[in-house]
Enzyme design. Structure first.
Site, PDB file in Angstrom:
ATOM      1  N   LYS A 116       1.199  -6.961   4.805  1.00 38.37           N
ATOM      2  CA  LYS A 116       0.511  -5.979   5.642  1.00 38.37           C
ATOM      3  C   LYS A 116       0.646  -6.272   7.123  1.00 38.37           C
ATOM      4  CE  LYS A 116      -2.984  -4.889   2.108  1.00 38.37           C
ATOM      5  NZ  LYS A 116      -2.618  -5.902   1.121  1.00 38.37           N
ATOM      6  N   GLU A 200      -9.282  -6.845  10.001  1.00 38.77           N
ATOM      7  CA  GLU A 200      -9.247  -5.512  10.590  1.00 38.77           C
ATOM      8  C   GLU A 200     -10.653  -5.039  10.917  1.00 38.77           C
ATOM      9  OE1 GLU A 200      -7.352  -2.849   7.923  1.00 38.77           O
ATOM     10  OE2 GLU A 200      -5.329  -3.465   8.475  1.00 38.77           O
ATOM     11  N   HIS A 235     -13.763  -1.558  -3.354  1.00 42.57           N
ATOM     12  CA  HIS A 235     -12.449  -1.305  -2.772  1.00 42.57           C
ATOM     13  C   HIS A 235     -11.424  -0.820  -3.795  1.00 42.57           C
ATOM     14  CE1 HIS A 235     -14.120  -3.179   0.764  1.00 42.57           C
ATOM     15  NE2 HIS A 235     -14.280  -4.320   0.129  1.00 42.57           N
ATOM     16  N   ARG A 297       5.866   2.162  -4.402  1.00 38.55           N
ATOM     17  CA  ARG A 297       5.936   2.407  -5.848  1.00 38.55           C
ATOM     18  C   ARG A 297       5.229   3.718  -6.151  1.00 38.55           C
ATOM     19  NH1 ARG A 297       0.632   1.487  -6.836  1.00 38.55           N
ATOM     20  NH2 ARG A 297      -0.401  -0.223  -5.756  1.00 38.55           N
TER      21      ARG A 297
END
Length: 667
Positions: A116, A200, A235, A297
């Site tokens: 990421k 983040e 999440h 994907r």
């Protein structure tokens, strides 16, 4: 088009790929672990190859065995599904070195988006706006805690590799950072083999909106519009929809353009999803979305995109992998109607969505078409009698609906969920139904915090009406045998010459045991008395598990399913389960009280935080258990002193195993 492909996956997605391949006349090879020898995807495929023991690390993650299986069976290509090796660039390289085709993007594209932090740097260069945060190489607690302070709480700790909510922690105060960071690292290392994390800024009212992209090897790239995946717990997605509610056309166009730019920036090919975090505090705007990550994907929720576009994404994957150009351009694509997908899991909502195991004693789904666009579609990788094991994701099915409008689609989803029948394991079925009826969901006011905010209302249904436990008691007594219609003595059913005219049944619920007194007046006509209730009812068999129940002139359709020592009544969009005590078995009495910590599910002990003689406070984490690649912290039930720890790290434990014992309170 290929003549034969191998599917390097299991369960629902393997069955999904096989269905499209069969329609295209492509033969399929399944791979399976020892635990999946009799699985549905194995039965559906033309051939099957055993690749190892039950643990995924020793079977489905063994890339060399999967490549060897493809070569041995004459497969020309490998479809990875999602999860397992689907985003492993080294596996892609191995597939191509063997002279096979990988049905997915190039290895370099996967590498570019696989971490990421690197992906966000690349997107910044491509002009795609990213969430403020720290994406550097430092991984010590002190440095990242300082970065969190600089960014400003609340923050998200996120594993830089992988996805699916694993290795992700929301931290709202500085004092909670160190423990959350350590837990995220352990989970990331276990799930992806990479403990590194990034930090983040947490958007206060975030919406999770993602764009489906598709690119071929001829320079063409398009987006297939958006999906809103904001309804999440821990999440992980629960219900997804397409398109996103209250999406302005200019924002849709801006997000679509950003997603296509992201795909072009890495030379993408095949199906991919670009995920954005979106400011949901007000109307959506073109400067209010930020790149989060790209999944290289097919996504679990791809059916809702298929429903609104009419495209079979697996077919497109196969055609692009075979070298064909995309058959459409952006201007050719239109949104048709609205679609929802609900993920039916074996999980215990009351225990914080802990995964459950068990045998699917009864499994019935609503009438559905196979795919692509249908009023109701069910994608599943299990059948009645299959076991939900602790080794893999506990998904039972995906229920997908499509209708002309959002309201109509939600109504159709609610109805389809009400027609699902599952027993033998705890599921989230009632929770999904409550979520489909939720006022915020109905209005489209969704964000990723909705479930957490309203969890009490979503998981605390009103008590069932009196006829529900009454019919359970009648069923427990074996009095629901349908009449033959040709026996004149049936009119005397329930008659007694020399005994009390009533039967007695004991039902076990979460609140305790309930005694019911049932009197059968004649065939199908009963009077039942239980805790605070007295009801007269007529019960008529409708075939299978279905019955018509008439109470005070109001006729209702219900389903009654009995398996082993339980009876489950499905009525009015929810299910109520009752235990049946065995009179020959003395019930075990729990003498432990708050003196022990037990395993709430099968799993692996990842960490033991207390030793004999140590003083602990209520709520302190004593044991960390890992199940299905997720960590679960088990707290001290009270203040006290540890008497003994009964397990060690890396030990496999069963559901209900006593892990740690405290000194008795009297001591």
């Amino acid at each position: 088009m290929f003549k034969k492909i191998l599917i390097a996956n299991r369960g629902e997605i393997a069955c999904r790929v096989i269905a499209t391949a069969r329609r295209l006349g492509v033969r399929t090879v399944a791979v399976h672990s020892e635990a999946d020898r009799g699985a549905k995807h194995v039965a559906m495929a033309d051939e099957a190859v055993h690749v190892g023991p039950a643990a995924a690390s020793e079977s489905y993650l063994q890339g060399d065995r999967i490549v060897a299986a493809a070569l041995a069976t004459g497969a020309e290509a490998i479809h990875p599904g999602y999860g397992f090796l689907s985003e492993n660039p080294d596996f892609v390289d191995a597939v191509e070195r063997a002279g096979l085709v990988f049905v997915g993007p190039p290895a370099d594209a996967i590498r570019a988006m696989g971490l990421k932090d690197a992906a966000k740097a690349l997107m910044t260069e491509a002009g795609v706006q990213v969430v403020p945060g720290y994406h550097g190489d430092r991984q010590d607690t002190e440095s990242l805690a300082a970065e969190a302070e600089r960014i400003g709480y609340p923050v998200l700790i996120k594993a830089r590799a992988g996805g699916g909510g694993k290795g992700m922690r929301l931290v709202e105060t500085p004092g909670a950072f160190a423990d959350a960071f350590a837990s995220a690292q352990r989970e990331a290392a276990s799930s992806f083999g990479d403990p590194a994390c990034l930090i983040e800024k947490f958007v206060t009212h975030p919406r999770h909106i993602e764009i489906q992209v598709f690119a071929d090897g001829h320079g063409n790239a398009v987006h297939l519009f958006e999906r809103d995946c904001s309804l999440q717990r821990r999440h992980q997605k629960v219900i997804e929809e397409a398109p996103a509610p209250h999406m302005p056309e200019e924002v849709r166009a801006a997000m679509g353009e950003a997603a296509v730019n992201a795909a072009r920036a890495i030379g993408y090919r095949g199906a991919g999803t670009v995920e954005f975090i979106v400011d949901g505090s007000g109307p959506l705007r073109t400067d209010g979305f930020w790149f989060m990550e790209m999944n290289t994907r097919l996504q679990v929720e791809h059916p809702v995109t298929e429903a609104i576009t009419g495209l079979d994404l697996v077919e497109l994957q196969l055609r692009v992998a075979a070298g064909e150009p995309l058959p459409m351009r952006q201007a050719d694509l239109r949104i048709d109607g609205w679609a929802f997908e609900a993920r039916l899991y074996a999980e215990d909502v009351a225990k914080g969505f802990l995964p459950s195991t068990g045998t699917l004693e009864h499994l019935a789904m609503p009438d559905a078409a196979e795919f692509v666009r249908a009023p109701v579609r069910v994608d599943s990788g299990v059948r009645m009698g299959d076991e939900v094991s602790p080794f893999y994701d506990p998904m039972i099915a995906k229920v997908i609906v499509h209708a002309p409008t959002r309201d109509a689609a939600l109504n159709r989803l609610e109805t389809a969920l009400a027609e699902c029948r599952v027993t033998g394991t705890v599921t989230n079925l009632d929770f999904l139904g409550a979520l489909a009826r939720h006022e915020g969901v109905r209005s489209g006011a969704v964000d990723t915090g909705l479930i957490a905010r309203d969890i009490d209302a979503l998981t605390d249904p009103a008590p069932p009406q009196a006829h529900v436990p009454a019919v359970a008691a009648i069923a427990a007594l074996g009095l629901l045998t349908p009449p033959s219609g040709d026996d004149p003595w049936e009119v005397l059913a329930g008659w007694r010459h020399w005994a009390e005219d009533a039967h007695h049944a004991t039902l076990e619920t979460a609140e305790g045991t309930a005694e019911w007194r049932v009197t059968q007046r004649r065939s199908g006509l009963f009077e039942a008395e239980g805790p605070g209730a007295s009801v007269s009812l007529r019960v008529e068999p409708l075939g299978g598990t279905a019955f018509a129940v008439d109470v005070d002139g109001l006729r209702r359709r219900i389903d009654i399913v009995r398996d082993r020592a339980r009876i489950t009544v499905f009525a009015e969009g929810r299910s109520v389960s009752y235990g049946l005590p065995d009179p020959l078995n003395d019930a075990a009495v729990d003498q432990e009280g708050g003196d022990v910590v037990t395993a709430p599910m099968p799993g692996t002990v990842r960490m033991v935080n207390a030793q004999a003689g140590q003083s602990v406070e209520a709520g302190a984490t004593l044991i960390v258990l890992e199940a299905m690649k997720m960590e679960y912290a088990l707290p001290a039930p009270r203040d006290g002193v540890v008497a003994e720890t009964l397990v060690t790290e890396k030990e496999q434990v069963a559901d209900g195993t006593i892990l740690l014992r405290l000194e008795p309170e009297d001591d």
